[in-house]
Design a protein around this motif. Structure first.
Motif, PDB file in Angstrom:
ATOM      1  N   GLU A  12       0.809  -1.214   0.000  1.00  0.00           N
ATOM      2  CA  GLU A  12       0.000   0.000   0.000  1.00  0.00           C
ATOM      3  C   GLU A  12       0.845   1.268   0.000  1.00  0.00           C
ATOM      4  OE1 GLU A  12      -2.779  -0.139   3.161  1.00  0.00           O
ATOM      5  OE2 GLU A  12      -3.885  -1.877   2.373  1.00  0.00           O
ATOM      6  N   ASP A  13       2.079   1.185   0.477  1.00  0.00           N
ATOM      7  CA  ASP A  13       2.911   2.387   0.565  1.00  0.00           C
ATOM      8  C   ASP A  13       3.700   2.661  -0.715  1.00  0.00           C
ATOM      9  OD1 ASP A  13       4.474   0.135   0.883  1.00  0.00           O
ATOM     10  OD2 ASP A  13       5.909   1.109   2.219  1.00  0.00           O
ATOM     11  N   ARG A  14       3.482   1.834  -1.767  1.00  0.00           N
ATOM     12  CA  ARG A  14       4.203   2.050  -3.026  1.00  0.00           C
ATOM     13  C   ARG A  14       3.197   2.347  -4.141  1.00  0.00           C
ATOM     14  NH1 ARG A  14       9.042  -1.938  -4.308  1.00  0.00           N
ATOM     15  NH2 ARG A  14       9.636  -0.075  -5.509  1.00  0.00           N
ATOM     16  N   GLN A  15       3.535   3.294  -4.967  1.00  0.00           N
ATOM     17  CA  GLN A  15       2.638   3.719  -6.043  1.00  0.00           C
ATOM     18  C   GLN A  15       3.028   3.048  -7.347  1.00  0.00           C
ATOM     19  OE1 GLN A  15       2.340   7.961  -6.420  1.00  0.00           O
ATOM     20  NE2 GLN A  15       0.877   7.877  -8.110  1.00  0.00           N
ATOM     21  N   GLU A  16       2.021   2.590  -8.101  1.00  0.00           N
ATOM     22  CA  GLU A  16       2.278   1.995  -9.400  1.00  0.00           C
ATOM     23  C   GLU A  16       2.510   3.085 -10.435  1.00  0.00           C
ATOM     24  OE1 GLU A  16      -0.241  -2.099  -8.444  1.00  0.00           O
ATOM     25  OE2 GLU A  16      -0.933  -0.773 -10.059  1.00  0.00           O
ATOM     26  N   PHE A  17       3.123   2.714 -11.542  1.00  0.00           N
ATOM     27  CA  PHE A  17       3.607   3.677 -12.535  1.00  0.00           C
ATOM     28  C   PHE A  17       2.477   4.343 -13.319  1.00  0.00           C
ATOM     29  CE2 PHE A  17       3.284  -0.488 -14.464  1.00  0.00           C
ATOM     30  CZ  PHE A  17       2.634  -0.224 -15.654  1.00  0.00           C
ATOM     31  N   SER A  18       2.804   5.441 -13.969  1.00  0.00           N
ATOM     32  CA  SER A  18       1.851   6.192 -14.777  1.00  0.00           C
ATOM     33  C   SER A  18       1.900   5.749 -16.235  1.00  0.00           C
ATOM     34  CB  SER A  18       2.175   7.685 -14.713  1.00  0.00           C
ATOM     35  OG  SER A  18       3.419   7.940 -15.372  1.00  0.00           O
ATOM     36  N   TYR A  19       0.891   6.167 -16.994  1.00  0.00           N
ATOM     37  CA  TYR A  19       0.856   5.857 -18.430  1.00  0.00           C
ATOM     38  C   TYR A  19       2.038   6.483 -19.152  1.00  0.00           C
ATOM     39  CZ  TYR A  19      -0.623   6.115 -23.322  1.00  0.00           C
ATOM     40  OH  TYR A  19      -0.673   6.035 -24.687  1.00  0.00           O
ATOM     41  N   ASP A  79      -5.983   2.370 -17.728  1.00  0.00           N
ATOM     42  CA  ASP A  79      -5.208   2.701 -18.926  1.00  0.00           C
ATOM     43  C   ASP A  79      -4.595   1.471 -19.592  1.00  0.00           C
ATOM     44  OD1 ASP A  79      -3.310   2.059 -17.040  1.00  0.00           O
ATOM     45  OD2 ASP A  79      -2.253   3.980 -17.114  1.00  0.00           O
ATOM     46  N   PHE A  80      -5.105   0.277 -19.266  1.00  0.00           N
ATOM     47  CA  PHE A  80      -4.494  -0.932 -19.839  1.00  0.00           C
ATOM     48  C   PHE A  80      -4.480  -0.892 -21.360  1.00  0.00           C
ATOM     49  CE2 PHE A  80      -5.342  -5.029 -21.912  1.00  0.00           C
ATOM     50  CZ  PHE A  80      -4.069  -5.568 -21.791  1.00  0.00           C
ATOM     51  N   PHE A  81      -5.610  -0.583 -21.968  1.00  0.00           N
ATOM     52  CA  PHE A  81      -5.654  -0.608 -23.427  1.00  0.00           C
ATOM     53  C   PHE A  81      -4.837   0.522 -24.048  1.00  0.00           C
ATOM     54  CE2 PHE A  81      -9.362  -3.353 -22.645  1.00  0.00           C
ATOM     55  CZ  PHE A  81      -9.019  -4.411 -23.478  1.00  0.00           C
ATOM     56  N   ASP A  82      -4.656   1.613 -23.320  1.00  0.00           N
ATOM     57  CA  ASP A  82      -3.755   2.664 -23.800  1.00  0.00           C
ATOM     58  C   ASP A  82      -2.318   2.140 -23.842  1.00  0.00           C
ATOM     59  OD1 ASP A  82      -5.808   4.594 -24.020  1.00  0.00           O
ATOM     60  OD2 ASP A  82      -5.640   5.061 -21.887  1.00  0.00           O
ATOM     61  N   ILE A  83      -1.925   1.462 -22.762  1.00  0.00           N
ATOM     62  CA  ILE A  83      -0.570   0.908 -22.689  1.00  0.00           C
ATOM     63  C   ILE A  83      -0.364  -0.168 -23.750  1.00  0.00           C
ATOM     64  CG2 ILE A  83       1.025  -0.431 -21.250  1.00  0.00           C
ATOM     65  CD1 ILE A  83      -0.269   0.934 -18.803  1.00  0.00           C
ATOM     66  N   ALA A  84      -1.311  -1.108 -23.820  1.00  0.00           N
ATOM     67  CA  ALA A  84      -1.181  -2.219 -24.760  1.00  0.00           C
ATOM     68  C   ALA A  84      -1.218  -1.733 -26.209  1.00  0.00           C
ATOM     69  CB  ALA A  84      -2.274  -3.249 -24.503  1.00  0.00           C
ATOM     70  N   SER A  85      -2.084  -0.776 -26.496  1.00  0.00           N
ATOM     71  CA  SER A  85      -2.176  -0.253 -27.864  1.00  0.00           C
ATOM     72  C   SER A  85      -0.898   0.472 -28.253  1.00  0.00           C
ATOM     73  CB  SER A  85      -3.370   0.700 -27.979  1.00  0.00           C
ATOM     74  OG  SER A  85      -4.586   0.025 -27.772  1.00  0.00           O
TER      75      SER A  85
END
Length: 350
Positions: A48-55, A85-91
């Motif tokens: 919980e104390d770590r943030q996942e990356f941005s698009y 944003d999964f489809f943004d990343i994958a596309s």
């Protein structure tokens, strides 16, 4: 006259060159640890104390992978579809020419989502099935209705001519479901693979290991299902780990490892470029230079021709990256006994 190489020959030659020259040919990227299921054996544990990356950060990493010569991208989670944003990343990855494999529990796939997945032209979509009946599958995922949702999604994907791989993780309480799940895959028209390597969680917990088969059950599984087994050539170097030779693993926090199973952190992509880690990591250079003489116990073992040792399991569970993995030893012993028994039957004309 020299025979014309097949496509497989050409691929293997290219693959070998990427290994020999340390070209990052494929990357496995966990996009998120968020998940709508709570599978009791799951290794993934977010913090919980770590943030996942941005698009925007994802785009820069995809660009870097492309410049490094990477061709294959595996996207997994958690559940990849939990990212808005999964489809943004994958596309974006597809626009850059990557061949994609998607790992998903498939419960969030409906008609519209299956159309979006089809537009990515993935090499395959992989999903796990733990039984051919919903009661046991749903008990393992801790999510009522997950079996029906997954099977419905698989049929939607197959309807769009997408290659689907059904993965069956064999555990103590679903081992008897193997044939039924295999038949289900055949009925749907999906590829089928199985494994029994339950691993501990990435936070250090060994809780999931209680679901792992012991040596006796592994042997019984191979025998009762008449699984083909063979010994390797004596000079085969399969005991050596190839993690980090032409592949890399990235977490949602952008920590970089040689592979998903080898818990040796190489760096973080918020702090360093991937190319710097790939080319300059002391830990990665150390792993790449491990040779057979560095594995004295395994090299001398009578079961070496039946063993596919995992350095990651040896390190995490047994504390020695150069030593045996007790789990792999148990598998090798079971396989060795079965091969010997089958050879004896053949020699006796039975």
């Amino acid at each position: 006259m020299r025979e014309v190489d097949t496509a497989q020959d050409q691929y293997l030659r290219i693959y070998r060159k990427t290994m020999d020259n340390f070209v990052c040919f494929s990357a496995h990227w966990e996009l998120t640890y968020k998940c709508n299921l709570r599978c009791r054996h799951c290794y993934a544990s977010g913090m919980e104390d770590r943030q996942e990356f941005s698009y925007e950060k994802a785009k820069s990493i995809i660009d870097e992978l492309k410049n490094m010569g990477c061709l294959y991208l595996i996207f997994s989670g958690g559940e990849v579809l939990m990212r808005d944003d999964f489809f943004d990343i994958a596309s974006y990855a597809r626009e850059q020419g990557f061949a994609l494999r998607l790992m998903t529990n498939a419960t969030l796939i409906d008609e519209a989502v299956s159309e979006k997945i089809a537009s990515l032209y993935p090499l395959a979509v992989e999903t796990s099935i733990y039984a051919a009946d919903k009661d046991l599958h749903d008990a393992i995922t801790s999510f009522a209705g997950s079996f029906d949702k997954t099977i419905k999604a698989v049929r939607l994907l197959k309807k769009r001519n997408i290659k689907v791989v059904l993965k069956f993780l064999i555990m103590n309480d679903n081992i008897e479901k193997f044939r039924a799940v295999k038949s289900l895959a055949e009925e749907i028209g999906a590829d089928f693979v199985f494994d029994f390597c339950v691993v501990g969680r990435n936070n250090g917990s060994r809780g999931p290991l209680r679901y792992r088969l012991n040596e006796e059950k592994i042997k019984d599984f191979f025998v009762s299902n008449n699984i083909p087994l063979n010994k390797r050539e004596a000079d085969d170097e399969a005991l050596l780990c190839i993690a980090g030779f032409n592949n890399i693993f990235i977490t949602p926090y952008l920590d970089v490892y040689p592979c998903i199973g080898l818990n040796v952190k190489l760096g973080n992509l918020h702090e360093k470029d991937l190319k710097d880690i790939w080319c300059s990591s002391e830990e990665l250079n150390f792993i790449r230079n491990i040779k057979l003489p560095d594995l004295p116990k395994c090299k001398r073992c009578d079961l070496v021709q039946f063993c596919f040792r995992c350095s990651g399991i040896a390190l995490v569970e047994d504390g020695d990256i150069f030593g045996p993995s007790n789990f792999d030893c148990s598998v090798a012993k079971a396989v060795g006994e079965i091969v010997a028994e089958r050879e004896e039957l053949i020699n006796n004309g039975k």
